[in-house]
Design a protein around this motif. Structure first.
Motif, PDB file in Angstrom:
ATOM      1  N   ALA A  36       0.830  -1.205   0.000  1.00  0.00           N
ATOM      2  CA  ALA A  36       0.000   0.000   0.000  1.00  0.00           C
ATOM      3  C   ALA A  36       0.867   1.258   0.000  1.00  0.00           C
ATOM      4  N   ILE A  37       1.959   1.203   0.757  1.00  0.00           N
ATOM      5  CA  ILE A  37       2.876   2.353   0.778  1.00  0.00           C
ATOM      6  C   ILE A  37       3.513   2.554  -0.596  1.00  0.00           C
ATOM      7  N   LYS A  38       3.899   1.452  -1.214  1.00  0.00           N
ATOM      8  CA  LYS A  38       4.514   1.557  -2.536  1.00  0.00           C
ATOM      9  C   LYS A  38       3.525   2.133  -3.542  1.00  0.00           C
ATOM     10  N   ASP A  39       2.262   1.691  -3.482  1.00  0.00           N
ATOM     11  CA  ASP A  39       1.242   2.221  -4.388  1.00  0.00           C
ATOM     12  C   ASP A  39       1.030   3.715  -4.152  1.00  0.00           C
ATOM     13  N   GLU A  40       1.076   4.111  -2.908  1.00  0.00           N
ATOM     14  CA  GLU A  40       0.909   5.534  -2.584  1.00  0.00           C
ATOM     15  C   GLU A  40       2.040   6.363  -3.180  1.00  0.00           C
ATOM     16  N   ILE A  41       3.240   5.827  -3.097  1.00  0.00           N
ATOM     17  CA  ILE A  41       4.398   6.536  -3.664  1.00  0.00           C
ATOM     18  C   ILE A  41       4.243   6.693  -5.175  1.00  0.00           C
ATOM     19  N   LEU A  42       3.924   5.608  -5.849  1.00  0.00           N
ATOM     20  CA  LEU A  42       3.860   5.631  -7.310  1.00  0.00           C
ATOM     21  C   LEU A  42       2.708   6.490  -7.830  1.00  0.00           C
ATOM     22  N   GLN A  43       1.613   6.584  -7.085  1.00  0.00           N
ATOM     23  CA  GLN A  43       0.447   7.308  -7.548  1.00  0.00           C
ATOM     24  C   GLN A  43       0.418   8.772  -7.110  1.00  0.00           C
ATOM     25  N   PHE A  44       1.405   9.186  -6.342  1.00  0.00           N
ATOM     26  CA  PHE A  44       1.416  10.545  -5.803  1.00  0.00           C
ATOM     27  C   PHE A  44       1.645  11.553  -6.934  1.00  0.00           C
ATOM     28  N   THR A  45       0.905  12.669  -6.899  1.00  0.00           N
ATOM     29  CA  THR A  45       1.096  13.769  -7.857  1.00  0.00           C
ATOM     30  C   THR A  45       1.297  15.056  -7.077  1.00  0.00           C
ATOM     31  N   ALA A  46       2.096  15.961  -7.682  1.00  0.00           N
ATOM     32  CA  ALA A  46       2.385  17.248  -7.030  1.00  0.00           C
ATOM     33  C   ALA A  46       2.272  18.360  -8.065  1.00  0.00           C
ATOM     34  N   ALA A  47       1.199  19.122  -7.954  1.00  0.00           N
ATOM     35  CA  ALA A  47       0.979  20.230  -8.888  1.00  0.00           C
ATOM     36  C   ALA A  47       1.524  21.544  -8.352  1.00  0.00           C
TER      37      ALA A  47
ATOM     38  N   ALA B 208      10.787   5.862  -3.671  1.00  0.00           N
ATOM     39  CA  ALA B 208      10.460   7.200  -3.183  1.00  0.00           C
ATOM     40  C   ALA B 208      11.450   8.246  -3.734  1.00  0.00           C
ATOM     41  N   THR B 209      12.729   7.893  -3.781  1.00  0.00           N
ATOM     42  CA  THR B 209      13.743   8.827  -4.293  1.00  0.00           C
ATOM     43  C   THR B 209      13.520   9.121  -5.776  1.00  0.00           C
ATOM     44  N   GLU B 210      13.289   8.068  -6.575  1.00  0.00           N
ATOM     45  CA  GLU B 210      13.050   8.258  -8.005  1.00  0.00           C
ATOM     46  C   GLU B 210      11.777   9.074  -8.248  1.00  0.00           C
ATOM     47  N   LYS B 211      10.738   8.791  -7.461  1.00  0.00           N
ATOM     48  CA  LYS B 211       9.490   9.526  -7.616  1.00  0.00           C
ATOM     49  C   LYS B 211       9.674  11.004  -7.265  1.00  0.00           C
TER      50      LYS B 211
ATOM     51  N   SER C  32      11.107  17.382 -11.618  1.00  0.00           N
ATOM     52  CA  SER C  32      11.246  17.665 -13.056  1.00  0.00           C
ATOM     53  C   SER C  32       9.912  18.062 -13.667  1.00  0.00           C
ATOM     54  N   ALA C  33       8.850  17.351 -13.294  1.00  0.00           N
ATOM     55  CA  ALA C  33       7.525  17.663 -13.838  1.00  0.00           C
ATOM     56  C   ALA C  33       7.060  19.044 -13.411  1.00  0.00           C
ATOM     57  N   LEU C  34       7.352  19.397 -12.158  1.00  0.00           N
ATOM     58  CA  LEU C  34       6.940  20.703 -11.660  1.00  0.00           C
ATOM     59  C   LEU C  34       7.714  21.827 -12.346  1.00  0.00           C
ATOM     60  N   GLU C  35       9.018  21.635 -12.564  1.00  0.00           N
ATOM     61  CA  GLU C  35       9.824  22.635 -13.258  1.00  0.00           C
ATOM     62  C   GLU C  35       9.362  22.802 -14.706  1.00  0.00           C
ATOM     63  N   ALA C  36       9.081  21.688 -15.394  1.00  0.00           N
ATOM     64  CA  ALA C  36       8.616  21.761 -16.784  1.00  0.00           C
ATOM     65  C   ALA C  36       7.287  22.489 -16.879  1.00  0.00           C
ATOM     66  N   ASN C  37       6.399  22.209 -15.939  1.00  0.00           N
ATOM     67  CA  ASN C  37       5.096  22.859 -15.941  1.00  0.00           C
ATOM     68  C   ASN C  37       5.226  24.360 -15.690  1.00  0.00           C
ATOM     69  N   GLY C  38       6.152  24.727 -14.804  1.00  0.00           N
ATOM     70  CA  GLY C  38       6.373  26.151 -14.538  1.00  0.00           C
ATOM     71  C   GLY C  38       6.953  26.874 -15.737  1.00  0.00           C
ATOM     72  N   GLN C  39       7.862  26.201 -16.493  1.00  0.00           N
ATOM     73  CA  GLN C  39       8.443  26.804 -17.689  1.00  0.00           C
ATOM     74  C   GLN C  39       7.379  27.023 -18.757  1.00  0.00           C
ATOM     75  N   GLN C  40       6.497  26.035 -18.918  1.00  0.00           N
ATOM     76  CA  GLN C  40       5.427  26.176 -19.906  1.00  0.00           C
ATOM     77  C   GLN C  40       4.499  27.321 -19.550  1.00  0.00           C
ATOM     78  N   GLN C  41       4.187  27.452 -18.273  1.00  0.00           N
ATOM     79  CA  GLN C  41       3.330  28.551 -17.851  1.00  0.00           C
ATOM     80  C   GLN C  41       4.007  29.895 -18.082  1.00  0.00           C
ATOM     81  N   HIS C  42       5.321  29.933 -17.847  1.00  0.00           N
ATOM     82  CA  HIS C  42       6.058  31.176 -18.068  1.00  0.00           C
ATOM     83  C   HIS C  42       6.053  31.573 -19.534  1.00  0.00           C
ATOM     84  N   GLU C  43       6.243  30.577 -20.417  1.00  0.00           N
ATOM     85  CA  GLU C  43       6.248  30.866 -21.843  1.00  0.00           C
ATOM     86  C   GLU C  43       4.863  31.254 -22.343  1.00  0.00           C
TER      87      GLU C  43
END
Length: 347
Positions: A13-24, A72-75, A81-92
Motif C-alpha cells: 500500500a505504501i509503494k502504491d501511494e508513492i507511485l500514484q502521488f502527484t504534485a501540482a 520514493a527517491t526516483e518519484k 522535473s515535472a513541476l519545473e517543466a510545468n512552470g516553464q510552460q506557464q512562463h512561456e
C-alpha cells in the motif's frame, strides 16, 4: 506509540501511494518529501522496526524497505522535473510584459557589397544589365582576346597569379574577361556591367591589395562616340558622389581601348587639400576607360566596320573609400567588428 501503527501498514500500500502521488504545487511536493524522504519519514520508521523481527525475517524485510526507499527517491526527482517543466510552460504561455525587450543584434551589409549594389543600380537606370563569369580564366579571355599579344610589354602591367603546371590558366586580373565572353555569345547592341572579384600579385598596403573587386562596363552599338562615354561617366560620378563633385579626364593607355583615358574626381576625404589617399594631389583616379579597340571587336567576332563602342572599369574598394571616408583599404578584409558596425545603417 507510532510503532503500533507502522506494524499494521501494508508495504504494498505504501509503494502504491508513492507511485500514484502527484504534485501540482510546491506545497504538495513538500508534503511528499516530508512523508517519504525527510528525516522522520515513514520509510525510516519501517527501518527502525527491523529490530523487533526475528533474525531470519530481517533480510527479506530489509530488501523490501530498500525498494520502497529507491522508489520514493526516483518519484521525488520525477515530481521535481515535472513541476519545473510545468512552470516553464506557464512562463512561456504568460510572459512577463513588464520586462525590458531583448536587444536585437542585427548585422549589416558589408560596405563593399553596398557600394557594388549602388553602382549596379546607377547603371541599370540607363540600360545596363549585369553579366558574370569565372574567376579562373584561360589566357585567351584574360589576355589575348583583349589585345595582349604573347610576350607583349602590356602583360607586365598586371602581375598575375598563374595556376601551377598550367601556364595558360590564371586567376583573372580584371573582369574584362567577362566582357569578352559576352561579346562572343551575344550580338550587338550590347550594354553590360561586369562586377566581380579579381586577383593581382601586389603588395598589400593602405591603397592596394592582392584580392579586390571591380566593376567593368561595355557598350557596343552603331555610331557610339567618345562623347557618349564621357556623358555616361559624368552621370555616374554625379549620382555616386554628388552633384558638386569635380571630374577630369586624362589621356592614358590600355591595350584594349583606343583612345584611352583615366577619370579623376576631387578627393572627398580631404576636400582637395591633400591626403595619403589622393597622394596629396587633391584628385583621385576612380576608373579607366576608352573606345574599344577594333582588334578586340574582331577577336570576339564583331565587325568593327559596322559596330564600335566604349568600355570602362573601376575598383569598388576605391569607390567605397571615397564615398565613406575610409583611409585604409585593408579594413575591408580584416573583419574588425568595430569597423563593420559603423555600416549597420546600410541594411
Amino acid at each position: 506509540m507510532y510503532n503500533d501503527q507502522i506494524m499494521a501498514v501494508n508495504l504494498q500500500a505504501i509503494k502504491d501511494e508513492i507511485l500514484q502521488f502527484t504534485a501540482a504545487t510546491e506545497e504538495e511536493l513538500e508534503q511528499f518529501r516530508r512523508r517519504f524522504i525527510g528525516r522522520t519519514n515513514i520509510i525510516a520508521a519501517l527501518f527502525a522496526e527491523m529490530k523487533n523481527l526475528p533474525a531470519e525475517e530481517r533480510k527479506g524485510y530489509g530488501q523490501q524497505i530498500n525498494e520502497l526507499k529507491d522508489a520514493a527517491t526516483e518519484k521525488f526527482q520525477a515530481l521535481i522535473s515535472a513541476l519545473e517543466a510545468n512552470g516553464q510552460q506557464q512562463h512561456e504561455a504568460h510572459p512577463d510584459l513588464t520586462l525590458p525587450p531583448r536587444p536585437d543584434a542585427l548585422g549589416g551589409i558589408h560596405p563593399i557589397t553596398a557600394t557594388r549594389q549602388q553602382i549596379i543600380r546607377i547603371f541599370e537606370r540607363i540600360g545596363f544589365n549585369v553579366s558574370e563569369g569565372p574567376e579562373i580564366e584561360d589566357d585567351w579571355h584574360n589576355f589575348s582576346a583583349l589585345n595582349f599579344p604573347e610576350n607583349h610589354p602590356a602583360r607586365e602591367m598586371q602581375d598575375t597569379f598563374f595556376i601551377e603546371r598550367k601556364p595558360d590558366i590564371a586567376l583573372r586580373t580584371h573582369t574584362s574577361s567577362v566582357q569578352v565572353r559576352v561579346m562572343e555569345s551575344q550580338k550587338p547592341p550590347i550594354r553590360t556591367l561586369s562586377p566581380g572579384r579579381v586577383y593581382r600579385n601586389e603588395a598589400i598596403s593602405a591603397r592596394a591589395h592582392c584580392v579586390f573587386h571591380q566593376v567593368e562596363g561595355l557598350f557596343i552599338d552603331k555610331g557610339v562616340s567618345f562623347a557618349d562615354l564621357k556623358q555616361t561617366l559624368y552621370y555616374f560620378a554625379k549620382e555616386m558622389f554628388g552633384a558638386d563633385t569635380r571630374v577630369r579626364f586624362r589621356p592614358s593607355f590600355f591595350p584594349f581601348t583606343e583612345p584611352s583615358a583615366e577619370m579623376d574626381i576631387s578627393c572627398l576625404i580631404c576636400g582637395g587639400e591633400g591626403c595619403n589617399v589622393c597622394k596629396h594631389s587633391g584628385w583621385v583616379e576612380i576608373l579607366g576607360s576608352g573606345m574599344v579597340d577594333p582588334a578586340v571587336l574582331q577577336n570576339c567576332g564583331i565587325d568593327p566596320q559596322v559596330y564600335n563602342g566604349f568600355a570602362f572599369g573601376m575598383g569598388i574598394e576605391r569607390i567605397t573609400m571615397l564615398k565613406y571616408g575610409i583611409r585604409d583599404l585593408r579594413l575591408f578584409t580584416e573583419n574588425d567588428v568595430r569597423f563593420l558596425r559603423q555600416f549597420r545603417s546600410l541594411i
